[in-house]
Design a protein around this motif. Structure first.
Motif, PDB file in Angstrom:
ATOM      1  N   TRP A 183      15.951  42.059  37.183  1.00 11.79           N
ATOM      2  CA  TRP A 183      15.734  40.767  37.829  1.00 11.79           C
ATOM      3  C   TRP A 183      16.073  39.640  36.869  1.00 11.79           C
ATOM      4  O   TRP A 183      15.804  39.733  35.667  1.00 11.79           O
ATOM      5  N   ALA A 235      12.185  35.051  40.684  1.00 11.30           N
ATOM      6  CA  ALA A 235      13.527  35.597  40.467  1.00 11.30           C
ATOM      7  C   ALA A 235      14.547  34.990  41.418  1.00 11.30           C
ATOM      8  O   ALA A 235      14.264  34.806  42.612  1.00 11.30           O
ATOM      9  N   HIS A 236      15.726  34.701  40.897  1.00 10.93           N
ATOM     10  CA  HIS A 236      16.853  34.250  41.719  1.00 10.93           C
ATOM     11  C   HIS A 236      18.046  35.186  41.586  1.00 10.93           C
ATOM     12  O   HIS A 236      19.111  34.935  42.164  1.00 10.93           O
ATOM     13  N   LEU A 285      19.316  39.556  41.139  1.00  3.83           N
ATOM     14  CA  LEU A 285      19.029  40.986  41.169  1.00  3.83           C
ATOM     15  C   LEU A 285      20.255  41.712  40.633  1.00  3.83           C
ATOM     16  O   LEU A 285      21.364  41.530  41.154  1.00  3.83           O
ATOM     17  N   LEU A 303      20.415  36.638  44.113  1.00  2.00           N
ATOM     18  CA  LEU A 303      19.492  37.438  44.906  1.00  2.00           C
ATOM     19  C   LEU A 303      19.891  37.410  46.379  1.00  2.00           C
ATOM     20  O   LEU A 303      19.941  36.337  46.994  1.00  2.00           O
ATOM     21  N   ASN A 339      16.731  40.514  50.383  1.00  3.22           N
ATOM     22  CA  ASN A 339      15.801  40.880  49.320  1.00  3.22           C
ATOM     23  C   ASN A 339      14.982  39.696  48.821  1.00  3.22           C
ATOM     24  O   ASN A 339      14.321  39.779  47.785  1.00  3.22           O
ATOM     25  N   GLY A 368      16.232  36.203  48.724  1.00  3.56           N
ATOM     26  CA  GLY A 368      16.967  35.055  48.233  1.00  3.56           C
ATOM     27  C   GLY A 368      16.814  33.823  49.115  1.00  3.56           C
ATOM     28  O   GLY A 368      16.553  33.942  50.313  1.00  3.56           O
ATOM     29  N   ARG A 419      12.508  34.660  44.980  1.00  7.16           N
ATOM     30  CA  ARG A 419      11.335  35.453  45.320  1.00  7.16           C
ATOM     31  C   ARG A 419      10.480  35.658  44.081  1.00  7.16           C
ATOM     32  O   ARG A 419      10.924  35.475  42.955  1.00  7.16           O
ATOM     33  N   LYS A 422       8.730  37.233  49.154  1.00  6.28           N
ATOM     34  CA  LYS A 422      10.126  36.838  49.318  1.00  6.28           C
ATOM     35  C   LYS A 422      10.215  35.407  49.834  1.00  6.28           C
ATOM     36  O   LYS A 422       9.264  34.884  50.404  1.00  6.28           O
TER      37      LYS A 422
END
Length: 232
Positions: free
Chosen positions: A121, A167-168, A170, A175, A179, A181, A184, A197
């Motif tokens: 991530w 997280a932006h 993966l 992202l 999942n 984006g 998340r 998410k």
């Protein structure tokens, strides 16, 4: 993780390994082969806990868990950090990229029984963002606010773990929307419904505010190693 019905243990604890399985949610995915499952079952983390929590099956890739995605793109996405903070703030995606960026490799565990090992991530530590807003207290709870009114909460002390992110990315790519984006949460040591998410807000509160699934029978502590799937 967004789905509409509470799954029974029988529905999501897959007995087969090295084959296609379904959790009863959208999509079918591939578990690791039997030998790899046995190896994972014996492996331990640095903190002494088993790498594969009880009742979990390792899979090769993160499935699309369904749910209704948010409509925001990186261009119009905004994050509101508010509640019991001295400096409420609203951040754009460009603002988010100005914070220290980290790349974290971790295992994630879904309440439906799958575990994805060594997921990668990209993003900003949640602790960094919370400190930016100057929380009134180091204690209390953080409420993640996501698209369509979804919420979940975690204790403030959980965000001090270095692998707890907003997280932006993966696997070093933007992202994907299915999942979570454009952005998340990732809270690896809790079942994945704690990793909301399509996050749009972070609220700091003194008293816990159990979220969408927690008020519908799921555990509020959600510890995979204690199999805290449902509220007792």
């Amino acid at each position: 993780m967004h789905h509409d019905t509470r799954l029974s243990r029988r529905a999501f604890l897959a007995a087969a390994t090295g084959t296609l399985i379904s959790t009863g949610l959208p999509g079918t995915f591939v578990t690791l082969a039997e030998g790899a499952q046995r190896a994972m079952a014996a492996e331990r983390r640095p903190d002494g806990r088993l790498r594969l929590p009880p009742g979990q099956t390792a899979v090769e890739r993160i499935p699309d868990m369904g749910g209704m995605p948010g409509t925001a793109s990186p261009v119009d996405w905004r994050l509101r950090i508010h509640g019991e903070v001295d400096r409420p703030v609203t951040l754009s995606f460009a603002d988010l990229l100005q914070f220290e960026q980290v790349r974290v490799t971790c295992d994630v565990h879904c309440v439906t029984g799958w575990t994805l090992l060594d997921s990668v991530w990209n993003g900003v530590r949640l602790a960094t963002l919370v400190e930016h807003a100057r929380p009134a207290s180091a204690n209390g709870f953080l409420v993640l606010e996501a698209a369509h009114g979804y919420t979940t909460s975690i204790p403030m002390h959980d965000i001090r773990n270095a692998d707890v992110l907003l997280a932006h990315g993966l696997y070093d790519q933007p992202l994907p929307k299915p999942n979570g984006g454009p952005v998340r949460a990732v809270v690896p040591d809790r079942y994945f419904y704690k990793s909301a998410k399509w996050v749009e807000g972070i609220k700091i509160v003194s008293n816990d505010e159990p979220g969408f699934w927690e008020t519908r029978g799921y555990s509020n502590s959600a510890d995979p190693w204690k199999e805290e799937r449902y509220r007792k």
